[in-house]
Design a protein around this motif. Structure first.
Motif, PDB file in Angstrom:
ATOM      1  N   LEU A  99      14.091  42.747   9.205  1.00 38.04           N
ATOM      2  CA  LEU A  99      14.556  42.197  10.393  1.00 38.04           C
ATOM      3  C   LEU A  99      13.845  40.819  10.162  1.00 38.04           C
ATOM      4  O   LEU A  99      14.123  39.255  10.702  1.00 38.04           O
ATOM      5  CB  LEU A  99      13.491  42.595  11.756  1.00 38.04           C
ATOM      6  CG  LEU A  99      13.862  42.015  13.328  1.00 38.04           C
ATOM      7  CD1 LEU A  99      15.552  42.322  13.356  1.00 38.04           C
ATOM      8  CD2 LEU A  99      12.860  42.548  14.184  1.00 38.04           C
ATOM      9  N   THR A 131      15.820  43.802  17.527  1.00 42.20           N
ATOM     10  CA  THR A 131      14.642  43.488  17.553  1.00 42.20           C
ATOM     11  C   THR A 131      14.247  44.580  18.149  1.00 42.20           C
ATOM     12  O   THR A 131      12.815  44.919  18.658  1.00 42.20           O
ATOM     13  CB  THR A 131      14.679  42.537  18.258  1.00 42.20           C
ATOM     14  OG1 THR A 131      14.915  41.759  16.642  1.00 42.20           O
ATOM     15  CG2 THR A 131      13.069  42.096  18.338  1.00 42.20           C
ATOM     16  N   LEU A 134       7.991  42.772  20.449  1.00 41.70           N
ATOM     17  CA  LEU A 134       9.140  42.306  19.665  1.00 41.70           C
ATOM     18  C   LEU A 134       9.987  42.448  21.043  1.00 41.70           C
ATOM     19  O   LEU A 134      10.913  41.834  21.528  1.00 41.70           O
ATOM     20  CB  LEU A 134       9.438  43.025  18.075  1.00 41.70           C
ATOM     21  CG  LEU A 134       9.009  43.215  17.064  1.00 41.70           C
ATOM     22  CD1 LEU A 134       9.610  44.385  16.453  1.00 41.70           C
ATOM     23  CD2 LEU A 134       8.589  41.668  16.410  1.00 41.70           C
ATOM     24  N   GLY A 162      13.657  40.121  21.424  1.00 41.32           N
ATOM     25  CA  GLY A 162      14.619  40.921  20.926  1.00 41.32           C
ATOM     26  C   GLY A 162      15.870  40.604  22.660  1.00 41.32           C
ATOM     27  O   GLY A 162      16.480  40.478  22.704  1.00 41.32           O
TER      28      GLY A 162
END
Length: 324
Positions: A242, A282, A294, A298
């Motif tokens: 990620l 995410t 996150l 996201g």
């Protein structure tokens, strides 16, 4: 009673439809992944609307794929060994993943089997006749679809494994995940970095391939088949993937500002998909890896992808209407 559409207009539309490249499958990928992202954010009505549109798009593309196979075999063979053909696999997996989240496990399983069969046919041909034949640093971003298609199988397989209570499916998904990482390395060696500046949209797949790999890692983390040290290693791997996707996202976003490319191109759908996939990965890792921080980025990334989807959709409509 007249429909108001002349035969000439119908012929023009048919020529436009049949003349589309396999890259058009990325429109299904982009729309389907936004449906997943909106679902994860609780925007269920918008998510279902996107799912319905993705299903209609997928049905049209599936009919076109089958029609070319049966009626225009020479063209089908010519296109089948190019990376954009793998959008058929990735689009089927994305649609199947959303259906699995909706609880339609049987249909999602059918799509997984279909995607796996198509992948077994297309992936070796693409690797043999396109990727491995090209010298290093010479291919556009579509080369990363060898990774995206494989990780799509990993995501859908890992999503279905706990729903079907099949540990072997989780292990098969892990194998696809590992293969996808190997294929990413192969694709990176073939990717022409000049496409960051001049690509028509598919350069973003370099980011999307890492993002879908991170999503596959998140799905594997949720499986009871992997525990202990191996589970911890998966968590580190998914978060690392990620982070790398974020790095690519930043580079590509800056390049879009520095070298604007505002004309519509069908490959722009391959920009929307990585943007949406990064947001979904995410959000998924925020839960699977236990990193609550996150969630906000996201959500922002998913909404950014929605905005770009609207712009690309408007361009696609103009492109379809213009020849008619």
């Amino acid at each position: 009673m007249s429909t108001g559409v002349s035969p000439q207009h119908r012929r023009s539309f048919v020529r436009w439809w049949t003349g589309r490249s396999p890259a058009a499958g990325s429109a299904v990928m982009a729309t389907g992944i936004l449906s997943v992202g909106l679902h994860l954010m609780g925007q269920e009505n918008l998510s279902l609307a996107a799912l319905a549109l993705a299903a209609v798009m997928w049905s049209g593309l599936a009919a076109d794929f089958t029609g070319r196979l049966l009626n225009d075999r020479a063209r089908w063979i010519h296109e089948a060994d190019t990376p954009p053909a793998l959008t058929a696999v990735a689009a089927t997996c994305v649609l199947g993943t959303r259906l699995a989240l909706l609880g339609w496990t049987a249909l999602a399983t059918v799509l997984l089997v279909l995607a796996a069969v198509v992948c077994l046919v297309l992936l070796p041909a693409v690797l043999r006749d396109s990727v491995l034949r090209v010298r290093h640093h010479a291919m556009p971003g579509a080369v990363f679809l060898v990774c995206v298609a494989t990780q799509g199988l990993a995501v859908l397989g890992a999503t279905l494994a706990p729903l079907l209570h099949q540990t072997w499916l989780a292990r098969a998904a892990l194998a696809a995940f590992c293969l996808g990482l190997v294929l990413y390395g192969l694709a990176l060696g073939r990717f022409d970095l000049r496409n960051v500046r001049r690509g028509a949209g598919d350069q973003w797949v370099a980011c999307g391939a890492l993002a879908i790999s991170a999503l596959a890692g998140a799905k594997l983390l949720a499986s009871a088949a992997f525990t202990g040290t191996f589970h911890d290693a998966l968590r580190i791997a998914a978060l690392t993937l990620l982070a790398l996707a974020f790095a690519w996202y930043a580079v590509l976003a800056v390049a879009e500002v520095a070298w604007p490319r505002l004309r519509f191109d069908v490959r722009r759908w391959a920009t929307v998909f990585p943007m949406g996939m990064t947001g979904v990965a995410t959000l998924s890792l925020a839960t699977a890896a236990g990193v609550a921080g996150l969630r906000t980025p996201g959500k922002v990334l998913v909404w950014c992808a929605v905005a770009v989807w609207c712009a690309v959709f408007a361009g696609a409509v103009r492109s379809a209407v213009r020849p008619v």
